[in-house]
Motif scaffolding. Structure first.
Motif, PDB file in Angstrom:
ATOM      1  N   HIS A 149      -6.571   9.802 -19.689  1.00  0.00           N
ATOM      2  CA  HIS A 149      -7.919  10.127 -20.147  1.00  0.00           C
ATOM      3  C   HIS A 149      -8.977   9.661 -19.147  1.00  0.00           C
ATOM      4  CE1 HIS A 149      -6.976  11.984 -23.948  1.00  0.00           C
ATOM      5  NE2 HIS A 149      -6.030  11.074 -24.141  1.00  0.00           N
ATOM      6  N   PRO A 150      -9.074  10.359 -17.996  1.00  0.00           N
ATOM      7  CA  PRO A 150     -10.071   9.951 -16.993  1.00  0.00           C
ATOM      8  C   PRO A 150     -11.508  10.039 -17.499  1.00  0.00           C
ATOM      9  CG  PRO A 150      -9.083  12.073 -16.414  1.00  0.00           C
ATOM     10  CD  PRO A 150      -8.280  11.504 -17.543  1.00  0.00           C
ATOM     11  N   GLU A 151     -11.721  10.840 -18.561  1.00  0.00           N
ATOM     12  CA  GLU A 151     -13.096  10.992 -19.075  1.00  0.00           C
ATOM     13  C   GLU A 151     -13.610   9.710 -19.722  1.00  0.00           C
ATOM     14  OE1 GLU A 151     -10.433  12.252 -20.351  1.00  0.00           O
ATOM     15  OE2 GLU A 151     -10.394  11.891 -22.522  1.00  0.00           O
ATOM     16  N   THR A 152     -12.699   8.782 -20.033  1.00  0.00           N
ATOM     17  CA  THR A 152     -13.145   7.523 -20.630  1.00  0.00           C
ATOM     18  C   THR A 152     -13.564   6.515 -19.554  1.00  0.00           C
ATOM     19  OG1 THR A 152     -10.890   6.658 -20.624  1.00  0.00           O
ATOM     20  CG2 THR A 152     -11.598   7.799 -22.625  1.00  0.00           C
ATOM     21  N   ALA A 153     -13.306   6.839 -18.288  1.00  0.00           N
ATOM     22  CA  ALA A 153     -13.664   5.929 -17.189  1.00  0.00           C
ATOM     23  C   ALA A 153     -15.159   5.978 -16.941  1.00  0.00           C
ATOM     24  CB  ALA A 153     -12.919   6.333 -15.922  1.00  0.00           C
ATOM     25  N   SER A 154     -15.748   4.786 -16.782  1.00  0.00           N
ATOM     26  CA  SER A 154     -17.190   4.787 -16.521  1.00  0.00           C
ATOM     27  C   SER A 154     -17.481   4.671 -15.029  1.00  0.00           C
ATOM     28  CB  SER A 154     -17.874   3.660 -17.291  1.00  0.00           C
ATOM     29  OG  SER A 154     -17.415   2.424 -16.813  1.00  0.00           O
ATOM     30  N   ASP A 155     -16.471   4.304 -14.262  1.00  0.00           N
ATOM     31  CA  ASP A 155     -16.687   4.209 -12.815  1.00  0.00           C
ATOM     32  C   ASP A 155     -15.367   4.384 -12.067  1.00  0.00           C
ATOM     33  OD1 ASP A 155     -15.311   1.849 -13.199  1.00  0.00           O
ATOM     34  OD2 ASP A 155     -17.026   0.553 -12.786  1.00  0.00           O
ATOM     35  N   TYR A 156     -15.442   4.254 -10.753  1.00  0.00           N
ATOM     36  CA  TYR A 156     -14.278   4.464  -9.900  1.00  0.00           C
ATOM     37  C   TYR A 156     -13.090   3.574 -10.278  1.00  0.00           C
ATOM     38  CZ  TYR A 156     -11.231   3.684  -5.904  1.00  0.00           C
ATOM     39  OH  TYR A 156     -10.131   3.500  -5.121  1.00  0.00           O
TER      40      TYR A 156
END
Lengths: 261, 261
Positions: free
Chosen positions: A36-43
């Motif tokens: 779930h990369p969409e939950t990442a807020s940064d790199y």
């Protein structure tokens, strides 16, 4: 009407639905996801998700467990929001014909999904999907959705089209429209009526312009969330397709006809 | 302010300028082109242009004559519209150091161009650009612009970065942001301060989001006309970059600083 014919489960689901509402997307054909990369807020957080994906793909995290968990996540969302989402079910490649039949019965038909995919595999592995074609050819209700960007090569895409030719009643969706090989692929599929052209991840408006001229009834709008953006994909269609009847086909009618929805 | 840091000559020039005005693009860094697909009204005409390109690339139409004609076309446009366009000059690869020096003197410096490119070549040919790096390293005013999509491989891009490391005073622009290899390339160039990331032909908003987080002062907005659309590229930036100061860097200030314009 707009139907996003290919996006992955993004979390939280409410965010996906809000985005669809904001962008005027009526329905989404939803595919499972391992991460779930969409939950990442940064790199750094993005990197954690992508590293986890690599571990699953290399078998360092149990891939079957991860896949089944992802299928169940998808199944639940489609069940909770039947007006918003229609599911496509994942199927492993390289299984025997009997195993493939069983998998499709249990995880695709059993879950009331409408198609099969996304098939994503490395270079030189197209022969491993033969049994999926065989299994589905006796039941042409289930379109197969293939990732046709890197790591697939021109040769892999040609091999996939050989299978599509051999099984003319199996619907093949070329996800991401064959990437850099879009023009030669379009020329090859003009007369392959069972092959569809998905526009997500397109990197030039030329591919969509020419696809909509050559095979207007087989071009499918999709966003590929979380990797793509609905606003960007709608803008690409606006800039590439001037005929309003063709635009309606691409944005909704082609996938409606195909899935009988 | 918006500067399109990479587009090709499109004809008629008035159409290009009208489009820039409509889209709020103040200046364009203009590159020569061997063909004019933008003049095609449909697939058949597009195919004629692309077939001509293949004939030039394979030497069936004299490539040097075609290149010089294209350079002269660019030179004339930049001369006629100095407020709108800044030129980058083509340079062949695989020449001797003396030949490369001569070419750059005559066709780049002699034409008052501000950089060199687009370098587009096949797999496994990066070693042929060594003399361009050598020639330019004595004059770091001229950034080199490389096409880093297909047919370039991951290995080719790595080799290019080895050259960039060896010549830290030569500015390298990774045109189209390394395509499918954007994430690993971004991770590698974080500490290579002479390497820039061009966003044209991007196929996911993730690449631009992460580039603008990791190297905000080295991300360059461009459209790659006629293959890309200004409206689409602006939308991609709007969706990917939320910080307005970073957006200004990407849309104009980075290329202004780099070319001292």
């Amino acid at each position: 009407m707009i139907i996003d014919s290919h996006s992955h489960v993004i979390l939280p689901v409410d965010r996906h639905i809000d985005l669809m509402t904001k962008e005027g997307i009526d329905k989404t054909i939803l595919f499972s996801t391992l991460v779930h990369p969409e939950t990442a807020s940064d790199y750094s957080e993005y990197k954690v998700e992508m590293t986890r994906l690599q571990k699953i793909l290399r078998g360092k995290i149990n891939p079957t467990d991860s896949r089944i968990k992802a299928i169940n996540e998808l199944k639940q969302i489609v069940k909770n929001y039947p007006d918003k989402f229609i599911g496509f079910g994942f199927c492993p490649i390289g299984l025997s014909l009997a195993q493939t039949d069983n998998w499709i019965n249990e995880y695709v038909i059993g879950n009331s999904f409408k198609g099969i995919g996304e098939f994503t595999f490395g270079e030189g592995q197209v022969s491993k999907v033969k049994n999926v074609f065989k299994s589905v050819s006796s039941n042409d209700k289930y379109p197969l959705w293939f990732h046709t960007l890197y790591p697939l090569t021109k040769k892999d895409i040609k091999e996939l089209l050989v299978l599509a030719k051999k099984y003319p009643n199996v619907i093949v969706i070329l996800g991401h429209g064959a990437g850099s090989f879009w023009l030669e692929t379009l020329e090859e599929i003009v007369n392959l009526k069972n092959v569809y052209f998905d526009i997500s991840a397109s990197f030039t408006t030329h591919s969509i312009k020419i696809a909509s001229e050559l095979i207007p009834e087989r071009v499918l709008f999709s966003v590929d969330m979380p990797y793509g953006s609905p606003g960007v994909m709608k803008k690409i269609v606006d800039e590439s397709v001037k005929d309003s009847a063709v635009k309606e086909l691409i944005l909704a009618n082609n996938i409606k006809r195909l899935l009988e929805i």
